[in-house]
Design a protein around this motif. Structure first.
Motif, mmCIF file in Angstrom:
data_model
loop_
_atom_site.group_PDB
_atom_site.id
_atom_site.type_symbol
_atom_site.label_atom_id
_atom_site.label_comp_id
_atom_site.label_asym_id
_atom_site.label_seq_id
_atom_site.Cartn_x
_atom_site.Cartn_y
_atom_site.Cartn_z
ATOM 1 N N LEU A 17 -32.534 -20.201 -27.337
ATOM 2 C CA LEU A 17 -31.749 -19.333 -27.920
ATOM 3 C C LEU A 17 -32.315 -18.792 -29.106
ATOM 4 N N HIS A 18 -31.924 -17.375 -29.367
ATOM 5 C CA HIS A 18 -32.290 -16.627 -30.420
ATOM 6 C C HIS A 18 -31.113 -16.628 -31.501
ATOM 7 N N LEU A 19 -31.150 -16.622 -32.735
ATOM 8 C CA LEU A 19 -30.263 -16.489 -33.741
ATOM 9 C C LEU A 19 -29.976 -15.081 -34.181
ATOM 10 N N ARG A 20 -29.030 -14.647 -34.235
ATOM 11 C CA ARG A 20 -28.614 -13.271 -34.786
ATOM 12 C C ARG A 20 -27.638 -13.391 -35.961
ATOM 13 N N VAL A 21 -27.915 -12.703 -36.778
ATOM 14 C CA VAL A 21 -27.443 -12.399 -38.216
ATOM 15 C C VAL A 21 -26.620 -11.314 -38.477
ATOM 16 N N HIS A 22 -25.255 -11.176 -38.904
ATOM 17 C CA HIS A 22 -24.369 -10.264 -39.275
ATOM 18 C C HIS A 22 -23.655 -10.959 -40.338
ATOM 19 N N VAL A 23 -22.907 -10.059 -40.993
ATOM 20 C CA VAL A 23 -21.716 -10.470 -41.854
ATOM 21 C C VAL A 23 -20.539 -10.155 -41.475
ATOM 22 N N TYR A 24 -19.581 -10.807 -42.043
ATOM 23 C CA TYR A 24 -18.223 -10.723 -41.703
ATOM 24 C C TYR A 24 -17.726 -9.557 -42.579
ATOM 25 N N GLN A 25 -16.986 -8.831 -42.175
ATOM 26 C CA GLN A 25 -16.637 -7.526 -42.707
ATOM 27 C C GLN A 25 -15.710 -7.863 -43.855
ATOM 28 N N SER A 26 -14.834 -8.731 -43.737
ATOM 29 C CA SER A 26 -13.848 -8.887 -44.751
ATOM 30 C C SER A 26 -14.243 -9.690 -45.887
ATOM 31 N N ASN A 27 -15.412 -10.359 -46.081
ATOM 32 C CA ASN A 27 -15.980 -11.049 -47.314
ATOM 33 C C ASN A 27 -17.560 -11.216 -47.566
ATOM 34 N N ASN A 28 -18.281 -10.491 -46.498
ATOM 35 C CA ASN A 28 -19.703 -10.496 -46.367
ATOM 36 C C ASN A 28 -20.339 -11.855 -46.293
ATOM 37 N N ARG A 29 -19.584 -12.824 -45.655
ATOM 38 C CA ARG A 29 -20.087 -14.060 -45.355
ATOM 39 C C ARG A 29 -21.226 -13.971 -44.416
ATOM 40 N N PRO A 30 -22.015 -14.899 -44.037
ATOM 41 C CA PRO A 30 -22.739 -14.763 -42.861
ATOM 42 C C PRO A 30 -22.202 -15.080 -41.705
ATOM 43 N N ALA A 31 -22.269 -14.014 -40.841
ATOM 44 C CA ALA A 31 -21.892 -14.564 -39.307
ATOM 45 C C ALA A 31 -23.111 -14.717 -38.440
ATOM 46 N N LEU A 32 -23.357 -15.971 -38.012
ATOM 47 C CA LEU A 32 -24.377 -16.328 -37.273
ATOM 48 C C LEU A 32 -23.770 -16.186 -35.672
ATOM 49 N N SER A 33 -24.702 -15.936 -34.853
ATOM 50 C CA SER A 33 -24.551 -15.841 -33.218
ATOM 51 C C SER A 33 -25.765 -16.449 -32.672
ATOM 52 N N ARG A 112 -26.009 -7.922 -45.454
ATOM 53 C CA ARG A 112 -25.196 -7.741 -46.504
ATOM 54 C C ARG A 112 -25.430 -6.339 -47.163
ATOM 55 N N ALA A 113 -26.618 -5.843 -47.246
ATOM 56 C CA ALA A 113 -26.942 -4.654 -47.694
ATOM 57 C C ALA A 113 -26.623 -3.392 -46.703
ATOM 58 N N ASP A 114 -26.791 -3.816 -45.329
ATOM 59 C CA ASP A 114 -26.713 -2.951 -44.293
ATOM 60 C C ASP A 114 -25.135 -2.497 -44.193
ATOM 61 N N ALA A 115 -24.359 -3.884 -44.416
ATOM 62 C CA ALA A 115 -23.012 -3.634 -44.380
ATOM 63 C C ALA A 115 -22.380 -2.663 -45.511
ATOM 64 N N ALA A 116 -23.089 -3.154 -46.595
ATOM 65 C CA ALA A 116 -22.594 -2.203 -47.839
ATOM 66 C C ALA A 116 -23.017 -0.767 -47.546
ATOM 67 N N ALA A 117 -24.225 -0.417 -47.113
ATOM 68 C CA ALA A 117 -24.646 1.051 -46.812
ATOM 69 C C ALA A 117 -23.455 1.696 -46.004
ATOM 70 N N ASP A 118 -23.066 0.959 -44.656
ATOM 71 C CA ASP A 118 -22.240 1.463 -43.679
ATOM 72 C C ASP A 118 -20.809 1.513 -44.200
ATOM 73 N N ALA A 119 -20.449 0.779 -45.242
ATOM 74 C CA ALA A 119 -19.190 1.043 -45.713
ATOM 75 C C ALA A 119 -18.939 1.942 -46.990
ATOM 76 N N SER A 120 -20.159 2.415 -47.452
ATOM 77 C CA SER A 120 -20.325 3.662 -48.340
ATOM 78 C C SER A 120 -19.822 4.776 -47.659
ATOM 79 N N PRO A 121 -18.896 5.705 -48.393
ATOM 80 C CA PRO A 121 -18.401 6.840 -48.023
ATOM 81 C C PRO A 121 -19.598 7.834 -47.892
ATOM 82 N N SER A 122 -19.749 8.573 -46.788
ATOM 83 C CA SER A 122 -20.863 9.482 -46.700
ATOM 84 C C SER A 122 -20.535 10.847 -47.531
ATOM 85 N N ALA A 123 -21.479 11.424 -48.109
ATOM 86 C CA ALA A 123 -21.254 12.746 -48.897
ATOM 87 C C ALA A 123 -21.252 13.848 -48.080
#
Length: 123
Positions: A17-33, A112-123
């Protein structure tokens, strides 16, 4: 973190198996699958989000009821994680694991940085 195969040869999924990392949108905790090493299909969500319980930035609540025992044991053998305590929430009870790998923690920081960038409003 390099995309290495974990748990190769376990009875429940011999290809590994491969480990994949994301974060939960509600609190940025690690979401591992885990995904299958041979065809990259989803295998199982390793973690569960428990926002009502305090966890350190380097801890995850493992959905042990959802993951085969041999896979849990193989993951602990990688030394990426170390069990620290048990947690009960609602009808679920599972282990809290401390993430011991600096590389994995850096991967989570990137997510987490990617999630923060995705959540930032675009100009």
């Amino acid at each position: 973190m390099e995309d290495r195969i974990l748990c190769a040869g376990v009875a429940s999924y011999p290809a590994g198996l491969h480990l994949r990392v994301h974060v939960y949108q509600s609190n940025n905790r690690p979401a591992l699958s885990l995904v299958c090493a041979d065809d990259f299909m989803p295998y199982v969500d390793l973690t569960c989000n428990v926002p009502c319980h305090p966890l350190a930035d380097d801890e995850v609540f493992v959905a042990a009821w959802n993951v085969p025992v041999d896979v849990l044991a193989a993951l602990l053998e990688t030394e990426l994680f170390a069990p620290v305590r048990m947690l009960s929430t609602g009808f679920a009870r599972g282990p809290v694991w401390k993430i011991q790998s600096t590389e994995l923690l850096e991967w989570i920081a990137d997510a987490r940085a990617d999630a923060a960038a995705d959540a930032s409003p675009s100009a």
